[in-house]
Write a protein that holds these residues in place. Structure first.
Motif, PDB file in Angstrom:
ATOM      1  N   SER A  55       2.366   4.760   0.771  1.00 19.08           N
ATOM      2  CA  SER A  55       2.233   5.649   1.918  1.00 19.08           C
ATOM      3  C   SER A  55       3.443   6.555   1.985  1.00 19.08           C
ATOM      4  O   SER A  55       4.460   6.322   1.328  1.00 19.08           O
ATOM      5  CB  SER A  55       2.079   4.854   3.220  1.00 19.08           C
ATOM      6  N   ARG A  97       5.500   9.188   5.087  1.00 16.85           N
ATOM      7  CA  ARG A  97       5.546   9.553   6.506  1.00 16.85           C
ATOM      8  C   ARG A  97       6.041  10.987   6.648  1.00 16.85           C
ATOM      9  O   ARG A  97       7.038  11.375   6.050  1.00 16.85           O
ATOM     10  CB  ARG A  97       6.450   8.595   7.280  1.00 16.85           C
ATOM     11  N   ILE A 143      -1.618   7.360   4.029  1.00 13.33           N
ATOM     12  CA  ILE A 143      -1.759   6.123   3.266  1.00 13.33           C
ATOM     13  C   ILE A 143      -2.744   6.348   2.131  1.00 13.33           C
ATOM     14  O   ILE A 143      -3.857   6.840   2.340  1.00 13.33           O
ATOM     15  CB  ILE A 143      -2.280   4.990   4.173  1.00 13.33           C
ATOM     16  N   THR A 203       0.835  -1.193   0.000  1.00 15.78           N
ATOM     17  CA  THR A 203       0.000   0.000   0.000  1.00 15.78           C
ATOM     18  C   THR A 203       0.875   1.250   0.000  1.00 15.78           C
ATOM     19  O   THR A 203       1.721   1.419   0.876  1.00 15.78           O
ATOM     20  CB  THR A 203      -0.906   0.015   1.250  1.00 15.78           C
ATOM     21  N   ARG A 257      -2.752   8.268   9.631  1.00 19.61           N
ATOM     22  CA  ARG A 257      -2.612   7.477  10.849  1.00 19.61           C
ATOM     23  C   ARG A 257      -1.488   8.070  11.697  1.00 19.61           C
ATOM     24  O   ARG A 257      -0.331   8.093  11.283  1.00 19.61           O
ATOM     25  CB  ARG A 257      -2.324   6.022  10.504  1.00 19.61           C
ATOM     26  N   GLU A 292       1.651   8.948   9.389  1.00 24.20           N
ATOM     27  CA  GLU A 292       1.690   8.225   8.132  1.00 24.20           C
ATOM     28  C   GLU A 292       0.454   8.573   7.308  1.00 24.20           C
ATOM     29  O   GLU A 292      -0.667   8.546   7.816  1.00 24.20           O
ATOM     30  CB  GLU A 292       1.730   6.714   8.378  1.00 24.20           C
ATOM     31  N   SER A 299      -8.812  -1.890   0.202  1.00 25.04           N
ATOM     32  CA  SER A 299      -7.634  -1.051   0.424  1.00 25.04           C
ATOM     33  C   SER A 299      -7.456  -0.734   1.904  1.00 25.04           C
ATOM     34  O   SER A 299      -6.328  -0.702   2.409  1.00 25.04           O
ATOM     35  CB  SER A 299      -7.752   0.240  -0.393  1.00 25.04           C
ATOM     36  N   ALA A 345      -4.287  -1.952   4.386  1.00 23.26           N
ATOM     37  CA  ALA A 345      -3.550  -1.009   5.226  1.00 23.26           C
ATOM     38  C   ALA A 345      -3.679  -1.327   6.708  1.00 23.26           C
ATOM     39  O   ALA A 345      -3.114  -0.618   7.555  1.00 23.26           O
ATOM     40  CB  ALA A 345      -4.032   0.412   4.965  1.00 23.26           C
TER      41      ALA A 345
END
Length: 282
Positions: free
Chosen positions: A4, A6, A13, A2, A66, A11, A97, A101
């Motif tokens: 992503s 940071r 995504i 997935t 997240r 994070e 999806s 994740a």
């Protein structure tokens, strides 16, 4: 894997929901002021935006943020098979999806809807089979896909719902109000961790974006602040389906042309979910 990125402890995504050709007009018809030189530049920048038949190939995605304090989802994709975005490649695959994740919908406590076009709200409220209290058997109701989340919409967008799509009052607004999940914002607002909602009107009256920043690095989750890579390179270009093109241009230029550090554009519709733009002065 997935996709992503940071930013500090947070994070972001990318959550794919589908991909298909833009059905309403050619890309040249969508951006009538773009020059041949600009199209050549954007084809080098995002070659995947044109399919084998020469059509504008459109991705549909949402994003999850997240961080240490919880999970926010930005936009809700095109939706299940019976969703109103019938022009999009239904059904969407957002649930898959999310699972990839490691996110259960019940874990999401905030949903930011950038605007109320059908390809951005498809999974917000979905049909479910429920048993009526009258004992007459099963009936179809509506419930939020993210049952524990507050749904954030700009008040200007809420006020314009009957102009944008009057059916959404019954299929989106009323269910979220009934479950006490609808929250109206008046302009910019902080989110948890390093995020904030930024009012970016123009595409629709109450369009909003999300910025996650740490130092001189930031991610801009755009919704339809830009809908094609040509607007990332040339934010002054108008899109024919913007309600207020001049206001949309000001919103884009404020966030894109005025960037001071490295900006990662997290777009609903570009080929790649994250596109890094250097400082505007670079």
């Amino acid at each position: 894997m997935t996709p992503s990125i940071r930013i500090g402890a947070t994070e972001i995504i990318a959550l794919a929901d589908g991909v298909g050709p833009f059905p309403f007009t050619s890309r040249e018809g969508a951006f009538p002021d773009a020059t041949a030189e600009q199209w050549a530049a954007v084809d080098r920048f995002d070659p995947g935006a044109v399919d084998a038949e020469g059509r504008w190939s459109l991705n549909f995605r949402a994003f999850a943020i997240r961080g240490p304090e919880g999970i926010t989802v930005v936009d809700a994709g095109i939706g299940p098979a019976d969703a109103p975005a019938t022009w999009a490649p239904l059904p969407g695959k957002l649930p898959e999806s999310l699972a990839a994740a490691g996110i259960d919908p019940s874990e999401v406590d905030t949903v930011v809807l950038t605007h109320l076009h059908t390809d951005h709200i498809g999974w917000a409220v979905v049909a479910e089979e429920a048993v009526t209290t009258s004992g007459d058997g099963p009936s179809t109701g509506l419930s939020s896909f993210f049952p524990n989340a507050a749904y954030l919409i700009q008040r200007a967008e809420f006020d314009a719902v009957d102009t944008l799509n009057p059916q959404l009052r019954e299929t989106l607004i009323d269910p979220l109000r009934a479950s006490d999940q609808l929250r109206l914002l008046d302009g910019d607002a902080p989110l948890r961790d390093a995020g904030r909602v930024v009012a970016t009107p123009g595409h629709t009256p109450g369009h909003q974006s999300v910025v996650v920043a740490d130092g001189r690095e930031s991610v801009l989750i755009t919704g339809d602040l830009l809908v094609h890579a040509i607007q990332a390179l040339y934010p002054e270009l108008a899109y024919v389906y913007e309600i207020d093109p001049e206001e949309a241009r000001r919103s884009r230029e404020r966030l894109l042309a005025g960037r001071a550090g490295t900006l990662h554009v997290a777009s609903s519709h570009l080929t790649e979910p994250f596109v890094a733009l250097p400082p505007a002065s670079a």
